[in-house]
Structures are given as structure tokens and as C-alpha cells.
Motif scaffolding. Structure first.
Motif, PDB file in Angstrom:
ATOM      1  N   ILE A  46      10.173   2.446  -7.418  1.00 24.69           N
ATOM      2  CA  ILE A  46       9.493   1.879  -6.248  1.00 24.69           C
ATOM      3  C   ILE A  46       8.086   2.454  -6.093  1.00 24.69           C
ATOM      4  O   ILE A  46       7.144   1.714  -5.811  1.00 24.69           O
ATOM      5  CB  ILE A  46      10.333   2.081  -4.967  1.00 24.69           C
ATOM      6  N   SER A  47       7.911   3.748  -6.306  1.00 25.89           N
ATOM      7  CA  SER A  47       6.568   4.344  -6.234  1.00 25.89           C
ATOM      8  C   SER A  47       5.654   3.729  -7.289  1.00 25.89           C
ATOM      9  O   SER A  47       4.488   3.433  -7.017  1.00 25.89           O
ATOM     10  CB  SER A  47       6.631   5.856  -6.433  1.00 25.89           C
ATOM     11  N   LYS A  50       4.673   0.134  -6.199  1.00 26.31           N
ATOM     12  CA  LYS A  50       3.646   0.156  -5.153  1.00 26.31           C
ATOM     13  C   LYS A  50       2.290   0.566  -5.721  1.00 26.31           C
ATOM     14  O   LYS A  50       1.259  -0.002  -5.366  1.00 26.31           O
ATOM     15  CB  LYS A  50       4.065   1.093  -4.026  1.00 26.31           C
ATOM     16  N   HIS A  60      -1.152  -2.939  -0.026  1.00 25.76           N
ATOM     17  CA  HIS A  60       0.016  -2.077   0.143  1.00 25.76           C
ATOM     18  C   HIS A  60       1.203  -3.016   0.360  1.00 25.76           C
ATOM     19  O   HIS A  60       1.142  -3.897   1.236  1.00 25.76           O
ATOM     20  CB  HIS A  60      -0.150  -1.154   1.348  1.00 25.76           C
ATOM     21  N   THR A  62       5.687  -3.752   0.312  1.00 24.84           N
ATOM     22  CA  THR A  62       7.051  -3.250   0.407  1.00 24.84           C
ATOM     23  C   THR A  62       7.939  -4.194  -0.381  1.00 24.84           C
ATOM     24  O   THR A  62       7.932  -5.405  -0.130  1.00 24.84           O
ATOM     25  CB  THR A  62       7.520  -3.207   1.877  1.00 24.84           C
ATOM     26  N   THR A  64      11.239  -6.152  -1.256  1.00 26.67           N
ATOM     27  CA  THR A  64      12.369  -6.598  -0.444  1.00 26.67           C
ATOM     28  C   THR A  64      13.591  -6.958  -1.280  1.00 26.67           C
ATOM     29  O   THR A  64      14.694  -7.004  -0.745  1.00 26.67           O
ATOM     30  CB  THR A  64      11.977  -7.808   0.423  1.00 26.67           C
ATOM     31  N   CYS A  84       8.006  -8.966  -2.936  1.00 27.83           N
ATOM     32  CA  CYS A  84       7.352  -8.002  -2.037  1.00 27.83           C
ATOM     33  C   CYS A  84       6.673  -8.714  -0.871  1.00 27.83           C
ATOM     34  O   CYS A  84       6.306  -9.884  -0.970  1.00 27.83           O
ATOM     35  CB  CYS A  84       6.274  -7.224  -2.793  1.00 27.83           C
ATOM     36  N   GLU A  87       1.998  -5.179   3.482  1.00 29.28           N
ATOM     37  CA  GLU A  87       2.003  -4.310   4.660  1.00 29.28           C
ATOM     38  C   GLU A  87       0.590  -3.974   5.115  1.00 29.28           C
ATOM     39  O   GLU A  87       0.398  -3.507   6.231  1.00 29.28           O
ATOM     40  CB  GLU A  87       2.773  -3.023   4.356  1.00 29.28           C
TER      41      GLU A  87
END
Length: 142
Positions: A46-47, A50, A60, A62, A64, A84, A87
Motif C-alpha cells: 500500500i505504501s 501511494k 494522494h 486511498t 479501496t 483508488c 484524497e
């Protein structure tokens, strides 16, 4: 002896409220794709996702949902693709991306090669299971 190692990449299919996907136009080859790239050895999935999306878009995001797993058989790359949401941030060209486009599923079919379009189409659909597909870098392999 041939190299038997694989690399792992991630891609984020950023979806807007009109069910369009954000595509980037790559600087190196001009192709339209979802933003993403190879994970660093010491980062979690996940890091890395992103980071790659931020580096290529300025956004940015997130994740889903995991929406597909794909293997480039010719290059030994396993790709994990996530839907995603945005954000924050601002779309900004980078060393890797020169343009952006919000595309419907039908537009994606015409803009991207088959192997990369299917990733976005899978992310835009509501499949009951996560598809696992293979390709040669351009076309799907049955």
C-alpha cells in the motif's frame, strides 16, 4: 542460467464520481496507462502504491479494492492493481508522466494497449472475484 526472479509492481486505477479512470500518458513511450510502478524492496504494497501514484500524478490516493493480478510473462513482472479514490493533491506532470486524461471504459479500450486496458476495465467493473490474468506486454494470453 536464465534469471528466474520476478519483480512486483503496483498500479492505482483512480476512479472519479462519474466512473471514469485517470490515465497518464507516459513520457518514455507515449502510452496511456494507470499510474504505477515497481515496488521498492523494503516497502509494503500500500505504501508503494501511494508513492507511485503520487510520483506520477501529484495526487494522494486511498486504495479501496484489489481489482486484479496480472503477470507479464515476457518480463517476469507481477502487477497488483487497486481501485483508488483521490484524497488530495493536484494533477502535476512528472519525469514519468506528460499528460492526464479521465477516461470512460469505452475510451480506455481505444487509448490503452489490451494488456493495460484490461487492468483499468477490471477496476471499473464490479467483478465478484479478483481476476488473475497473464499477458505478453501488449496482448492477453488465454
Amino acid at each position: 542460467m536464465p534469471d528466474s526472479r520476478h519483480s512486483v509492481s503496483v498500479a492505482g486505477v483512480v476512479v472519479d464520481d462519474r466512473r471514469r479512470a485517470l490515465l497518464i500518458q507516459r513520457r518514455d513511450n507515449g502510452h496511456w496507462e494507470a499510474p504505477g510502478g515497481v515496488l521498492e524492496r523494503d516497502e509494503d504494497i500500500i505504501s508503494g502504491l501511494k508513492r507511485e501514484v503520487l510520483e506520477e500524478t501529484g495526487l494522494h490516493v486511498t486504495p479501496t479494492a484489489l481489482t486484479g493480478i496480472y503477470k507479464n510473462m515476457a518480463r517476469g513482472i507481477v502487477a497488483l492493481v487497486f481501485r483508488c479514490t483521490v484524497e488530495g493533491g493536484t494533477l502535476t506532470p512528472s519525469d514519468e508522466s506528460k499528460d492526464f486524461r479521465w477516461a470512460s471504459a469505452e475510451e480506455v479500450k481505444h487509448l490503452a494497449t489490451e494488456a493495460f486496458a484490461i487492468r483499468v476495465l477490471d477496476a471499473l467493473s464490479d467483478l465478484p472475484t479478483v481476476p488473475i490474468r497473464r499477458h505478453d506486454g501488449v496482448h492477453l494470453i488465454p
